[in-house]
Design a protein around this motif. Structure first.
Motif, PDB file in Angstrom:
ATOM      1  N   THR A 255       4.860 -10.535  -7.530  1.00 58.72           N
ATOM      2  CA  THR A 255       4.635  -9.859  -6.246  1.00 58.72           C
ATOM      3  C   THR A 255       5.163  -8.443  -5.931  1.00 58.72           C
ATOM      4  N   LEU A 256       4.313  -7.761  -5.651  1.00 61.59           N
ATOM      5  CA  LEU A 256       4.592  -6.050  -5.410  1.00 61.59           C
ATOM      6  C   LEU A 256       4.951  -6.087  -3.885  1.00 61.59           C
ATOM      7  N   ASP A 257       6.347  -5.614  -3.487  1.00 61.51           N
ATOM      8  CA  ASP A 257       6.690  -5.467  -2.324  1.00 61.51           C
ATOM      9  C   ASP A 257       6.591  -3.814  -1.800  1.00 61.51           C
ATOM     10  N   PHE A 258       5.883  -3.657  -1.080  1.00 58.11           N
ATOM     11  CA  PHE A 258       5.817  -2.315  -0.677  1.00 58.11           C
ATOM     12  C   PHE A 258       6.625  -1.947   0.561  1.00 58.11           C
ATOM     13  N   VAL A 259       6.972  -0.828   0.711  1.00 52.78           N
ATOM     14  CA  VAL A 259       7.742  -0.303   1.882  1.00 52.78           C
ATOM     15  C   VAL A 259       7.366   1.368   1.788  1.00 52.78           C
ATOM     16  N   LEU A 260       6.768   1.533   3.021  1.00 51.05           N
ATOM     17  CA  LEU A 260       6.291   2.663   3.286  1.00 51.05           C
ATOM     18  C   LEU A 260       7.352   3.507   4.191  1.00 51.05           C
ATOM     19  N   ASP A 261       7.920   4.637   3.605  1.00 51.29           N
ATOM     20  CA  ASP A 261       9.033   5.404   4.595  1.00 51.29           C
ATOM     21  C   ASP A 261       8.460   6.452   5.020  1.00 51.29           C
ATOM     22  N   VAL A 262       8.335   6.512   6.677  1.00 51.81           N
ATOM     23  CA  VAL A 262       7.603   7.777   7.186  1.00 51.81           C
ATOM     24  C   VAL A 262       8.927   8.376   7.924  1.00 51.81           C
ATOM     25  N   GLN A 263       9.009   9.730   7.731  1.00 50.19           N
ATOM     26  CA  GLN A 263      10.136  10.414   8.244  1.00 50.19           C
ATOM     27  C   GLN A 263       9.374  11.685   9.010  1.00 50.19           C
ATOM     28  N   HIS A 264       9.050  11.527  10.084  1.00 47.37           N
ATOM     29  CA  HIS A 264       8.262  12.766  10.765  1.00 47.37           C
ATOM     30  C   HIS A 264       9.338  13.538  11.402  1.00 47.37           C
ATOM     31  N   THR A 265       8.616  14.977  11.593  1.00 38.83           N
ATOM     32  CA  THR A 265       9.573  16.058  12.291  1.00 38.83           C
ATOM     33  C   THR A 265       9.115  16.239  13.807  1.00 38.83           C
TER      34      THR A 265
END
Length: 405
Positions: free
Chosen positions: A243-253
């Motif tokens: 199982t591939l567990d993905f987390v996309l971390d979006v750090q806007h300004t």
């Protein structure tokens, strides 16, 4: 006046939900880059292991990332001359849904496997199995198409091969989802693959359309004969799920700066007050343009708050005797930021305790100039100015930018 900075993130999360399964974390991060404002992409943050850790330049040239998975594949019987080991990976794009942990917004991520490798261990040296004394010659003759550095079609050569008398390390590029078969030329009593390396490629959504935060989701694969990852029909893994567990971390300004003294706005007629003082002729406009500098990588909304509101679009100004007048606030944003309907943002009227927007950057806007125009309506001017009367009116207006849309 308030400015706010918010962040979005793309990561892949590690979880171990059940026995007989391997979980692997895949991480990706978006942070706006002032030096590359048009580069709106996630950056893979998963540490390379296996092939790309050993050969980073090869992977960088091909935009590949690799993972080593500690799954062992053992032969179920002896390989006889003519037996083939067909290696196959899920090379077609597969989709998964990632969900923002705070807002529950969803996005789609795509992933494909584009390379496969391992190290196999023989029950005897290759030279002994084929009846020669030279180590390399043994590996070359043991298979009908030379050693495992040379990938059988449709897999492709990667330039990687390392061997000892009874082991061989290899890696092949896998452009299509079809078996790549190596055929034994001699009898091999037993063998096993000690773990697998796979290279992968990601397609991620446009981060500018995503809210800040962590988006997570999972994609599962079956290992072994008939599965997504195959090392041959007679090679059985000691763990059959990945199982591939993905987390996309979006750090806007989102950041708004005022020039020095910009928090004090003085309204005047065009050309100043001299015309009114000298001639008594009422000015047609009383206003002030206040520039600001905005950095933004995600959609946002804007609202004004009056210390005392006159109407939904006007804030009160008072004099010492509590007489009132009012001022409106219109906002213009720099090119690269659009409003509802995709139009440019010029002289949008702000409202008391009511959000306007959303406003969407088409790319990372880094410290570009916008404008707030504080202006009295014409009928306010008519009621305010009388010959021989002078006074001072003041009030407080707060403008709020918020990326939580």
């Amino acid at each position: 006046m308030k400015g706010f900075a918010y962040g979005l993130g793309l990561l892949a999360a590690l979880s171990m939900p059940a026995a007989e399964a391997v979980n692997q974390e895949i991480k990706a991060l978006f942070q706006p880059d002032p030096s590359q404002p048009n580069r709106n992409v996630f950056i893979n943050k998963t540490p390379n292991s296996g092939y790309c850790a050993s050969y980073p330049r090869e992977c960088a040239d091909n935009n590949m990332f690799s993972i080593h998975v500690p799954v062992r594949f053992d032969s179920t019987r002896a390989l006889m001359p003519g037996d083939g080991l067909g290696l196959k990976v899920p090379a077609n794009w597969r989709q998964l849904t990632v969900t923002n942990r705070d807002t529950q917004e969803t996005e789609t991520v795509e992933v494909r496997i584009i390379g496969i490798g391992s190290s196999f261990f023989l029950s005897d040296t290759a030279a002994n199995l084929v009846g020669v004394s030279n180590i390399l010659e043994g590996h070359q003759k043991l298979w009908t198409s030379s050693s495992w550095v040379y990938a059988p079609s449709p897999c492709q050569y990667s330039g990687v091969g390392a061997y000892t008398p009874a082991t061989y390390k290899f890696f092949w590029k896998a452009p299509v989802e079809a078996p790549c078969i190596k055929v034994a030329a001699y009898r091999i009593p037993s063998m096993y693959f000690n773990g697998i390396d796979f290279a992968y490629e990601l397609r991620t959504p446009n981060p500018l359309g995503m809210s800040s935060g962590l988006y997570s989701g999972s994609l599962s694969y079956h290992l072994g004969p008939g599965g997504d990852f195959q090392m041959g029909t007679m090679m059985v893994p000691d763990d059959n799920n990945l199982t591939l567990d993905f987390v996309l971390d979006v750090q806007h300004t989102l950041k708004v700066d005022l020039p020095p003294g910009g928090n004090k706005v003085i309204l005047e007629p065009e050309g100043g007050w001299r015309q009114w003082i000298d001639s008594g002729r009422k000015p047609s406009r009383i206003y002030r343009d206040q520039p600001f500098y905005i950095s933004a990588s995600s959609r946002f909304k804007v609202m004004m708050e009056c210390a005392e509101s006159f109407t939904s679009t006007e804030c009160n100004l008072r004099n010492a005797s509590a007489s009132r007048t009012a001022v409106e606030v219109n906002m213009s944003l720099p090119p690269g930021i659009t409003g509802p309907g995709g139009a440019g943002v010029k002289d949008v009227k702000l409202r008391h305790k009511q959000w306007v927007g959303p406003f969407q950057p088409g790319h990372y806007v880094d410290r570009k100039q916008g404008n707030l125009r504080f202006e009295m309506a014409k009928h306010r001017i008519e009621a305010l100015l009388k010959p021989g009367v002078s006074d001072t009116y003041s009030g407080h207006v707060t403008v709020i930018w918020d990326s939580e849309v």
